[in-house]
Design an enzyme around this catalytic site. Structure first.
Site, PDB file in Angstrom:
ATOM      1  N   ASN A  20       0.797  -1.221   0.000  1.00 32.58           N
ATOM      2  CA  ASN A  20       0.000   0.000   0.000  1.00 32.58           C
ATOM      3  C   ASN A  20       0.832   1.275   0.000  1.00 32.58           C
ATOM      4  O   ASN A  20       0.286   2.377  -0.097  1.00 32.58           O
ATOM      5  CB  ASN A  20      -0.950   0.018   1.213  1.00 32.58           C
ATOM      6  CG  ASN A  20      -0.230  -0.134   2.536  1.00 32.58           C
ATOM      7  OD1 ASN A  20       0.720  -0.914   2.640  1.00 32.58           O
ATOM      8  ND2 ASN A  20      -0.687   0.578   3.556  1.00 32.58           N
ATOM      9  N   ARG A  21       2.157   1.167   0.086  1.00 26.06           N
ATOM     10  CA  ARG A  21       2.990   2.381   0.064  1.00 26.06           C
ATOM     11  C   ARG A  21       4.436   2.013  -0.239  1.00 26.06           C
ATOM     12  O   ARG A  21       4.818   0.846  -0.237  1.00 26.06           O
ATOM     13  CB  ARG A  21       2.923   3.111   1.406  1.00 26.06           C
ATOM     14  CG  ARG A  21       3.384   2.300   2.588  1.00 26.06           C
ATOM     15  CD  ARG A  21       3.057   3.002   3.910  1.00 26.06           C
ATOM     16  NE  ARG A  21       3.405   2.206   5.064  1.00 26.06           N
ATOM     17  CZ  ARG A  21       4.583   2.205   5.667  1.00 26.06           C
ATOM     18  NH1 ARG A  21       5.547   2.990   5.201  1.00 26.06           N
ATOM     19  NH2 ARG A  21       4.834   1.459   6.721  1.00 26.06           N
ATOM     20  N   GLY A  22       5.248   3.037  -0.513  1.00 24.77           N
ATOM     21  CA  GLY A  22       6.681   2.872  -0.671  1.00 24.77           C
ATOM     22  C   GLY A  22       7.079   1.840  -1.700  1.00 24.77           C
ATOM     23  O   GLY A  22       6.541   1.773  -2.809  1.00 24.77           O
ATOM     24  N   ILE A  23       8.044   1.009  -1.323  1.00 24.91           N
ATOM     25  CA  ILE A  23       8.570   0.001  -2.239  1.00 24.91           C
ATOM     26  C   ILE A  23       7.483  -0.968  -2.683  1.00 24.91           C
ATOM     27  O   ILE A  23       7.381  -1.312  -3.861  1.00 24.91           O
ATOM     28  CB  ILE A  23       9.734  -0.761  -1.568  1.00 24.91           C
ATOM     29  CG1 ILE A  23      10.966   0.147  -1.464  1.00 24.91           C
ATOM     30  CG2 ILE A  23      10.074  -2.025  -2.344  1.00 24.91           C
ATOM     31  CD1 ILE A  23      12.118  -0.452  -0.669  1.00 24.91           C
ATOM     32  N   ARG A  43      -2.054  -3.702   6.195  1.00 22.89           N
ATOM     33  CA  ARG A  43      -2.453  -3.982   7.573  1.00 22.89           C
ATOM     34  C   ARG A  43      -3.321  -2.879   8.147  1.00 22.89           C
ATOM     35  O   ARG A  43      -4.249  -3.134   8.900  1.00 22.89           O
ATOM     36  CB  ARG A  43      -1.209  -4.179   8.454  1.00 22.89           C
ATOM     37  CG  ARG A  43      -1.507  -4.665   9.867  1.00 22.89           C
ATOM     38  CD  ARG A  43      -0.236  -4.989  10.617  1.00 22.89           C
ATOM     39  NE  ARG A  43       0.587  -3.810  10.818  1.00 22.89           N
ATOM     40  CZ  ARG A  43       0.454  -2.979  11.867  1.00 22.89           C
ATOM     41  NH1 ARG A  43      -0.470  -3.184  12.777  1.00 22.89           N
ATOM     42  NH2 ARG A  43       1.260  -1.940  11.980  1.00 22.89           N
ATOM     43  N   VAL A  58       0.561 -10.187   8.615  1.00 22.90           N
ATOM     44  CA  VAL A  58       1.440 -11.329   8.352  1.00 22.90           C
ATOM     45  C   VAL A  58       1.818 -12.092   9.621  1.00 22.90           C
ATOM     46  O   VAL A  58       2.391 -13.182   9.541  1.00 22.90           O
ATOM     47  CB  VAL A  58       2.719 -10.894   7.609  1.00 22.90           C
ATOM     48  CG1 VAL A  58       2.384 -10.370   6.229  1.00 22.90           C
ATOM     49  CG2 VAL A  58       3.524  -9.883   8.424  1.00 22.90           C
ATOM     50  N   TYR A 149      16.105  -5.980  13.368  1.00 20.58           N
ATOM     51  CA  TYR A 149      15.818  -5.810  11.943  1.00 20.58           C
ATOM     52  C   TYR A 149      16.848  -6.537  11.088  1.00 20.58           C
ATOM     53  O   TYR A 149      16.506  -7.272  10.143  1.00 20.58           O
ATOM     54  CB  TYR A 149      15.798  -4.321  11.610  1.00 20.58           C
ATOM     55  CG  TYR A 149      15.411  -3.991  10.190  1.00 20.58           C
ATOM     56  CD1 TYR A 149      14.081  -4.058   9.776  1.00 20.58           C
ATOM     57  CD2 TYR A 149      16.368  -3.593   9.256  1.00 20.58           C
ATOM     58  CE1 TYR A 149      13.719  -3.741   8.478  1.00 20.58           C
ATOM     59  CE2 TYR A 149      16.020  -3.273   7.963  1.00 20.58           C
ATOM     60  CZ  TYR A 149      14.695  -3.351   7.570  1.00 20.58           C
ATOM     61  OH  TYR A 149      14.334  -3.035   6.275  1.00 20.58           O
ATOM     62  N   ILE A 182      16.796   3.789   0.072  1.00 25.36           N
ATOM     63  CA  ILE A 182      15.871   4.137  -0.997  1.00 25.36           C
ATOM     64  C   ILE A 182      15.136   5.416  -0.628  1.00 25.36           C
ATOM     65  O   ILE A 182      14.772   5.632   0.532  1.00 25.36           O
ATOM     66  CB  ILE A 182      14.864   2.996  -1.238  1.00 25.36           C
ATOM     67  CG1 ILE A 182      15.600   1.671  -1.499  1.00 25.36           C
ATOM     68  CG2 ILE A 182      13.937   3.329  -2.400  1.00 25.36           C
ATOM     69  CD1 ILE A 182      16.548   1.685  -2.682  1.00 25.36           C
TER      70      ILE A 182
END
Length: 241
Positions: A20-23, A43, A58, A149, A182
């Site tokens: 739904n956004r970004g990459i 989500r 997820v 992360y 990015i």
């Protein structure tokens, strides 16, 4: 981003998690421009226009199963999966709580495993499929304050390669894209001095564009003899790792 489908192949059923956004959104648009049927999961927030959008978490297997069922009913079994959904909970190692570590690993790594597990049902029956995991240069390079992360993104490599060995004979490939820095809303919010410091480490001397990642995803979706690979898209930042 616009592209031409040179092979005039039949449209595929594509699912992009966190699309739904970004990459994720850039990847979804690239596949749609290539003539594929594209669904995205989200989500929270507003779903993007122009795609089959299904709400899913997820970290929740039941939620994912319902999302896949909705996608399969509308556009058929998923043939190309881009596991992009993820999160961050940055904190220094000594201050990071168990919950902060577990939450990131559960969303990023376990979440990628869950969507792959669900997607391969249809891929095994069809004897073909493409799985693309969205990792990060941080998974190869490391980053202070991001042990959770980095561990989750590094784990995707072992996940992809195990799937490649397990299901490669069924016509299914599993590969990893490792984006660098990015140009997104998140990087634009960084202080100018921080952005300059990051750029100084990148041989290309610039941040990447979301379309750079989308093109890599399109390539891996077509490349039937690329399997278990890690494709860095980072301007050279992580080379050698």
């Amino acid at each position: 981003m616009t592209s031409v489908n040179p092979t005039q192949r039949p449209a595929r059923s594509v699912l992009v998690t966190g699309g739904n956004r970004g990459i994720g959104l850039a990847v979804a648009r690239a596949f749609a421009d290539a003539g594929d049927h594209v669904a995205v999961t989200y989500r929270s927030g507003q779903p993007p226009q122009g795609f089959l959008a299904v709400q899913a978490d997820v970290t929740d297997p039941a939620s994912l199963d319902a999302a896949f069922a909705a996608v399969e009913a509308q556009q058929g079994a998923v043939e190309v999966l881009v596991a992009n959904a993820g999160t961050t909970r940055d904190q220094l190692l000594m201050r990071m709580s168990d919950e902060e570590f577990d939450a990131v690993v559960d969303a990023n790594l376990s979440g990628a495993w869950r969507v792959a597990r669900r997607a391969v049902r249809g891929m095994v029956r069809a004897k073909r499929g493409r799985i693309i995991f969205m990792s990060s240069v941080v998974g190869l390079y490391g980053s202070p304050g991001q042990t959770n992360y980095a561990a989750s993104k590094s784990g995707m490599i072992g996940l992809a390669r195990s799937i490649a060995r397990e299901l490669g004979s069924r016509g299914i490939t599993a590969n990893v894209i490792a984006p660098g820095f990015i140009d997104t809303d998140m990087t634009r919010e960084l202080p100018e001095a921080t952005q300059a410091d990051y750029k100084a480490r990148i041989p290309a001397a610039r941040f990447g564009d979301v379309d750079d990642i989308a093109r890599a995803a399109l390539f891996l979706a077509e490349a039937g003899y690329v399997n278990g690979a890690v494709l860095p898209v980072d301007g050279g930042l992580g080379m050698g790792h």
